[in-house]
Structures are given as C-alpha cells and as structure tokens.
Design a protein around this motif. Structure first.
Motif, PDB file in Angstrom:
ATOM      1  N   MET A  73       1.003   0.862   2.455  1.00 52.06           N
ATOM      2  CA  MET A  73       1.741  -0.298   2.978  1.00 52.06           C
ATOM      3  C   MET A  73       3.257  -0.152   2.846  1.00 52.06           C
ATOM      4  N   SER A  74       3.739   1.005   2.448  1.00 53.36           N
ATOM      5  CA  SER A  74       5.184   1.170   2.256  1.00 53.36           C
ATOM      6  C   SER A  74       5.969   0.933   3.538  1.00 53.36           C
ATOM      7  N   VAL A  75       5.327   1.060   4.693  1.00 50.66           N
ATOM      8  CA  VAL A  75       6.023   0.853   5.963  1.00 50.66           C
ATOM      9  C   VAL A  75       6.470  -0.598   6.141  1.00 50.66           C
ATOM     10  N   SER A  81      12.245  -6.141   3.996  1.00 49.24           N
ATOM     11  CA  SER A  81      13.609  -6.019   3.467  1.00 49.24           C
ATOM     12  C   SER A  81      14.667  -6.449   4.476  1.00 49.24           C
ATOM     13  N   SER A  82      14.278  -6.558   5.747  1.00 50.99           N
ATOM     14  CA  SER A  82      15.253  -6.974   6.762  1.00 50.99           C
ATOM     15  C   SER A  82      15.685  -8.428   6.577  1.00 50.99           C
ATOM     16  N   VAL A  83      14.944  -9.201   5.769  1.00 52.01           N
ATOM     17  CA  VAL A  83      15.308 -10.602   5.522  1.00 52.01           C
ATOM     18  C   VAL A  83      16.725 -10.702   4.958  1.00 52.01           C
ATOM     19  N   LEU A  84      17.077  -9.810   4.033  1.00 54.26           N
ATOM     20  CA  LEU A  84      18.429  -9.829   3.457  1.00 54.26           C
ATOM     21  C   LEU A  84      19.470  -9.571   4.542  1.00 54.26           C
ATOM     22  N   ALA A  85      19.211  -8.605   5.406  1.00 57.31           N
ATOM     23  CA  ALA A  85      20.144  -8.303   6.495  1.00 57.31           C
ATOM     24  C   ALA A  85      20.294  -9.484   7.446  1.00 57.31           C
ATOM     25  N   MET A  86      19.204 -10.197   7.690  1.00 58.43           N
ATOM     26  CA  MET A  86      19.244 -11.343   8.599  1.00 58.43           C
ATOM     27  C   MET A  86      20.060 -12.490   7.998  1.00 58.43           C
ATOM     28  N   ILE A  87      19.952 -12.682   6.692  1.00 56.11           N
ATOM     29  CA  ILE A  87      20.743 -13.719   6.020  1.00 56.11           C
ATOM     30  C   ILE A  87      22.232 -13.387   6.096  1.00 56.11           C
ATOM     31  N   LEU A 232      -2.945  -0.092  -0.355  1.00 58.18           N
ATOM     32  CA  LEU A 232      -2.379  -1.441  -0.506  1.00 58.18           C
ATOM     33  C   LEU A 232      -0.965  -1.424  -1.082  1.00 58.18           C
ATOM     34  N   ASN A 233      -0.517  -0.262  -1.530  1.00 55.89           N
ATOM     35  CA  ASN A 233       0.751  -0.176  -2.241  1.00 55.89           C
ATOM     36  C   ASN A 233       1.940  -0.095  -1.267  1.00 55.89           C
ATOM     37  N   ALA A 234       2.882  -1.029  -1.404  1.00 49.33           N
ATOM     38  CA  ALA A 234       4.080  -1.037  -0.565  1.00 49.33           C
ATOM     39  C   ALA A 234       5.268  -0.361  -1.243  1.00 49.33           C
ATOM     40  N   ILE A 235       5.093   0.091  -2.482  1.00 48.42           N
ATOM     41  CA  ILE A 235       6.169   0.766  -3.216  1.00 48.42           C
ATOM     42  C   ILE A 235       6.000   2.263  -2.986  1.00 48.42           C
ATOM     43  N   GLY A 236       6.631   2.751  -1.921  1.00 48.30           N
ATOM     44  CA  GLY A 236       6.429   4.131  -1.494  1.00 48.30           C
ATOM     45  C   GLY A 236       7.010   5.148  -2.460  1.00 48.30           C
ATOM     46  N   GLY A 237       6.282   6.250  -2.648  1.00 47.78           N
ATOM     47  CA  GLY A 237       6.743   7.348  -3.490  1.00 47.78           C
ATOM     48  C   GLY A 237       7.552   8.359  -2.689  1.00 47.78           C
ATOM     49  N   PRO A 238       8.040   9.427  -3.339  1.00 45.96           N
ATOM     50  CA  PRO A 238       8.881  10.424  -2.669  1.00 45.96           C
ATOM     51  C   PRO A 238       8.205  11.123  -1.488  1.00 45.96           C
ATOM     52  N   LYS A 239       6.883  11.229  -1.519  1.00 42.37           N
ATOM     53  CA  LYS A 239       6.180  11.940  -0.453  1.00 42.37           C
ATOM     54  C   LYS A 239       5.683  11.027   0.667  1.00 42.37           C
ATOM     55  N   LEU A 519       8.506 -11.671  -3.647  1.00 43.17           N
ATOM     56  CA  LEU A 519       7.103 -11.989  -3.892  1.00 43.17           C
ATOM     57  C   LEU A 519       6.171 -11.060  -3.113  1.00 43.17           C
ATOM     58  N   ILE A 520       6.510 -10.755  -1.876  1.00 43.59           N
ATOM     59  CA  ILE A 520       5.642  -9.896  -1.062  1.00 43.59           C
ATOM     60  C   ILE A 520       5.635  -8.468  -1.592  1.00 43.59           C
ATOM     61  N   PHE A 521       6.804  -7.966  -1.988  1.00 44.45           N
ATOM     62  CA  PHE A 521       6.832  -6.617  -2.567  1.00 44.45           C
ATOM     63  C   PHE A 521       6.041  -6.577  -3.872  1.00 44.45           C
ATOM     64  N   THR A 522       6.083  -7.653  -4.642  1.00 43.10           N
ATOM     65  CA  THR A 522       5.323  -7.708  -5.893  1.00 43.10           C
ATOM     66  C   THR A 522       3.822  -7.760  -5.611  1.00 43.10           C
ATOM     67  N   LEU A 523       3.445  -8.540  -4.594  1.00 39.53           N
ATOM     68  CA  LEU A 523       2.024  -8.666  -4.242  1.00 39.53           C
ATOM     69  C   LEU A 523       1.437  -7.320  -3.856  1.00 39.53           C
ATOM     70  N   PHE A 524       2.141  -6.584  -2.978  1.00 41.28           N
ATOM     71  CA  PHE A 524       1.641  -5.277  -2.524  1.00 41.28           C
ATOM     72  C   PHE A 524       2.234  -4.169  -3.395  1.00 41.28           C
TER      73      PHE A 524
END
Length: 530
Positions: A73-75, A81-87, A232-239, A519-524
């Motif tokens: 789910m790292s994609v 993360s675009s939410v910060l850019a939109m704000i 299910l993991n959204a915290i992508g690793g180096p590979k 919250l979403i990054f923490t969930l995934f």
C-alpha cells in the motif's frame, strides 16, 4: 458481458452527458472567461468535485492497484500526503493567483519575470501534456475498459488492437466534451461522477469481501486482514516502488507543483466565484484524497487474494471488478472509470488550449499587428484541442512497451516537466530580485540534468531523491545569479477578478485534514493493520 452490464453503463454515461448539456445549453462560449474559466461562477461543491475528479483518472484505478498487487500500500503516499500540499496551496498560492489576476501559471510567471519566460513555460507545459498526461490518461482508460468489457472479443482482435480502439473511443468523447462544453461542462460532469466514485468505492469492498468469504462479508474481510499482510503496509521500504522517505523529498515537491501549479488543476480552482469558495473547494478535494485508499485501492488488496502471478498486472482492477461485482454495478463502474478518464483528458485539453491560445497564439497575432477578438480566440482554442487530442491518441497505445510499472512510468516522466516549473515559481514567490535570465536557464539546466541522471547514467538514487537534489541545485543557481543582476526588481500587478476575503473557518479544517493524514498512515502500517 450481459445486457444488464451494458444497459447500466450506457444509462449512467448518458445521464452524465445529458445533465452536463442541460446545465450548459444556454451558455454560449464566445469569451475566453466562459470557455476556459466557466465565467468564474462555480461554487465550492463544483470546484471540489472538479478538482478531485480531474485528479482521479483511470491511471489511479489501474496504476495504484497494480502497485498494491506487486508491492504493497505504499503507493497511497502519493494521494494521502498530497493533503499537506493542498492546504499550502489554498492558504498561500490561491490568494496570489487571484490577487494578480493570473489566468494561467505561465501568465503569472510572465508578470513575475518577463514575457519570454511565460512563453518558455507555456511550451514546457504543452510538452508535458502531449508527452505524458494526455497519452497516459487515454492508455489507463483503455486498459481498464478492455479488461472490464472487451467489447471487441467477438471480432477476435488482439489485446493491442483493443487498446488502440478504446484509446480512440475515449479520446473522441473527451474531445467532444471539451470542445463543445468548455470548462463548465467539465466541472459539472466531474461533480456528478464524484457521486458515482463514492458508490463504487463502497460497492467494490462490500461485494469483494463477500466474494472472498464465499458469501460472508466478515470472513472475506478477515482473510484480507490476516493473510499476506505485507500488502497492507503503506510505509514503503528502500526496495518498494515508493519508499517512505521519498514523501519528504521529491514527492512533496511534485505534490506541491501538482496542486499549486499544474494548469489543469489550478484552472479548476480559479473558476470559483471567490477566494473563499476556492479554498473550501480545495479542502473538500483534500478530504476526498483521504478517502482515496478506501475508494480506489481496496481492489488491489482483493486482487492479491484472487489472482496468483498475473501475466499482465495492469489488469488487476478490471479483473476484480468483472469477477466480484453484480452485472449492473460492473456497468456503473465502467461508466465512472470511463468518466474519470474522459474528465482528466478533457481538462488537460482545455488547459492546453488555454496555454496555447492566451500565451502563444494571441501574442503572435499581436506582434503581426492584428488584435484577436474573443470569438476568434475561442475558435482557435477549440481547433488546437482537436489537434493535440489527435496526437495524444496516436501516441497513447505505445505506453504498453514501457519496461517499468505504469504508475511509476507516469510519475517519473512528469517530474522532468513539473519540478523545474515549481522551482522558478517558488523562487518567484519568495524573492523579487531573481531575474528572468536565471529562470529560463534554470529550466534548461534542470531538464538536462534530469534526463542525464535518470535515463542515461545509472545511479542508485530513487528518482524522487534526484528530483529533490536538482530542485536544491537549481534554486541555488538562481539565487547566485541574482548577484549579477543587482538592479532587477519586480513590482506585483494587482487585479481583483473575484472577492478576495478568505474562508474564515479554514484553520480548523486544515488541522482536521492533517490529523486524518497521520491517522491513515498509522492505520496502514505495522503499528496498525499491517
């Protein structure tokens, strides 16, 4: 493919078209404001829906679910993360655009630097749309449509031939929307399709989990949450295709550019009736981006448990839809995916036409001693839309030969055009002393270096890190160049096209949106369900 599927697809597609026609039938587009900016009369609901649907195309449905199937789910980092850019865009960029009366981003740069900078950036935008945006949107839509329907199966055509025909079908419909209806028709169809997006975003997980659980919704959900949890993991690793640390480097820059400077996105925000409506529309679209993992990306997780070793991984989304949804919902999904592809495509066409007509053609005519009328500019803009659409339709099918994942291909290529423009806009915002010469040579320097380090030389750096490094080097070069032009200074031109009072409740909603992002990054993550 049964009658119910085809009937529901045709019904929803025609419904969107009829409503868009009904709402615009009395709007004769004989002015550039009407054709390109919907007369600046859109409220925040229309602006928010248009921003979200112009962003969401078949590329997300196809590319992101393919990435989840292959990796994890790292994609989702691109959208969440675009939410910060939109704000930041809503708070800083939109007031500047509306205050200066800029109709296009190159138009703003022309006011900030000089006329030749405006023309150069217009050409960079047009190259980006022709080489990357328009063909990729058509290709993604064609892949989705072919996988769900394969209308041409009775004729025993190859997959390649199907892609060609679907590309031309989507391109023709999108061109007709843009040429006949202008931005008003595009934004209205976007708003309607956003309701369809929410519907299928709920339907696919519901029917998909029931399908995996053999009729038991909770059993299917439990299967996804307990098996192959690495997906299910959204915290992508180096590979992974999207390492988590890239969120803070090149991804942040691209998101800032996309939501704050991409012409076909900014044009939707500038169509608002006031700054307040523009900011609220951006916040509404940001909330939609937080729902993205649940509305768009669940099919990739379901596909992980349905299919082993797919030969063509781009088909994950359409195959999940075809296998798990009832026939009438398959038709609705196809209509929404087709609509998403078309609206992004025709928004790109409309913006390409805006850039060409107002920043290149109009100036060319004036230098020859001819002042163009409003009706002439609209007519030329429509002809340009047809021409660039034809070029995109010829190019799109060849994306099939890309040797990287589809979504990575799109993002990597877009960085070459987006970040140099982002660089000179940011420098232009924060200092009035950087001269036009630095902006123009900075663009050329960035593009040349990006091609060198991404496509010629082999490096071990992720392309998003390369983007961030080149951004810093180009910025440093532009600031150093200021020493050679000590007398240059820029005076901001003020032009109030709409009321500029900001949205009073914006800070509360900004905080809630940022909390939702965390919250979403923490969930995934491994601290959550992964």
């Amino acid at each position: 493919m049964g009658f119910t599927t085809i009937a529901s697809f045709l019904f929803f597609t025609c419904l969107v078209a009829v409503i868009s026609w009904f709402k615009t039938r009395r709007k004769i587009q004989q002015t550039t404001d009407a054709h390109f900016f919907a007369d600046r009369k859109n409220n925040f609901w229309i602006v928010g829906g248009a921003l979200l649907l112009s962003n969401i195309s078949a590329n997300q449905f196809i590319g992101e679910n393919e990435s989840i199937y292959i990796n994890n789910m790292s994609v989702i980092a691109w959208g969440v993360s675009s939410v910060l850019a939109m704000i930041i865009t809503a708070e800083l960029f939109l007031p500047i655009y509306l205050r200066t009366g800029a109709m296009t981003i190159p138009d703003f740069l022309g006011k900030r630097y000089d006329d030749s900078t405006r023309k150069l950036v217009s050409i960079v935008f047009l190259a980006s749309y022709l080489i990357n945006l328009l063909p990729s949107v058509l290709y993604g839509g064609a892949v989705a449509f072919t996988g769900m329907f394969n209308f041409l199966e009775p004729f025993q055509l190859t997959y390649w031939q199907n892609i060609w025909i679907m590309v031309w079908l989507i391109g023709t419909i999108g061109t007709a929307y843009s040429v006949l209806g202008g931005l008003r028709a595009i934004t209205i169809s976007d708003s309607i399709l956003s309701l369809g997006l929410v519907t299928i975003g709920i339907a696919i997980p519901y029917f998909g989990f029931k399908y995996l659980g053999h009729g038991d919704l909770m059993e299917g959900m439990q299967l996804v949450l307990s098996h192959k949890k690495e997906h299910l993991n959204a915290i992508g690793g180096p590979k992974d295709q999207v390492p988590f640390d890239t969120i803070f480097t090149g991804m942040f820059i691209i998101n800032m550019y996309y939501w704050g400077m991409e012409q076909y996105i900014v044009q939707q925000a500038l169509s608002a009736k006031s700054l307040s409506h523009s900011q609220r529309g951006m916040a509404l679209a940001a909330f939609g981006k937080l729902l993205g993992p649940f509305l768009i990306n669940i099919p990739g997780l379901i596909g992980v448990h349905l299919f082993d070793n797919l030969a063509n991984t781009t088909e994950v989304f359409p195959l999940v839809v075809k296998n798990v949804l009832p026939k009438f919902m398959t038709g609705l999904t196809a209509a929404v995916v087709l609509g998403a592809a078309i609206t992004t495509f025709n928004a790109g066409l409309n913006s390409s036409s805006t850039l060409f007509t107002l920043n290149l053609y109009k100036d060319w005519k004036e230098k020859r001693g001819h002042k163009s009328t409003e009706s002439e500019l609209v007519r030329v803009g429509k002809r340009f839309e047809i021409a660039i659409a034809l070029l995109a339709m010829f190019a799109a099918p060849f994306i099939i030969f890309s040797d990287t994942g589809f979504y990575t291909y799109v993002q990597q290529l877009s960085g070459m055009f987006s970040v140099p423009v982002f660089t000179i806009v940011i420098i232009g915002f924060f200092t009035k002393k950087v001269p036009p010469q630095a902006a123009k040579t900075g663009i050329v320097f960035f593009i040349a270096c990006y091609i060198l380090f991404n496509y010629i030389l082999k490096t071990n750096l992720h392309y998003l890190h390369i983007l961030a490094i080149l951004f810093l080097l180009t910025s440093l070069y532009m600031l150093l160049a200021t020493r050679f032009y000590p007398q240059y200074t820029y005076n901001e031109i003020k032009f109030n096209a709409v009321p500029l009072s900001p949205w009073k409740s914006r800070y509360l909603f900004y905080v809630l949106l940022l909390a939702g992002m965390v919250l979403i990054f923490t969930l995934f993550s491994r601290a959550g369900i992964a």
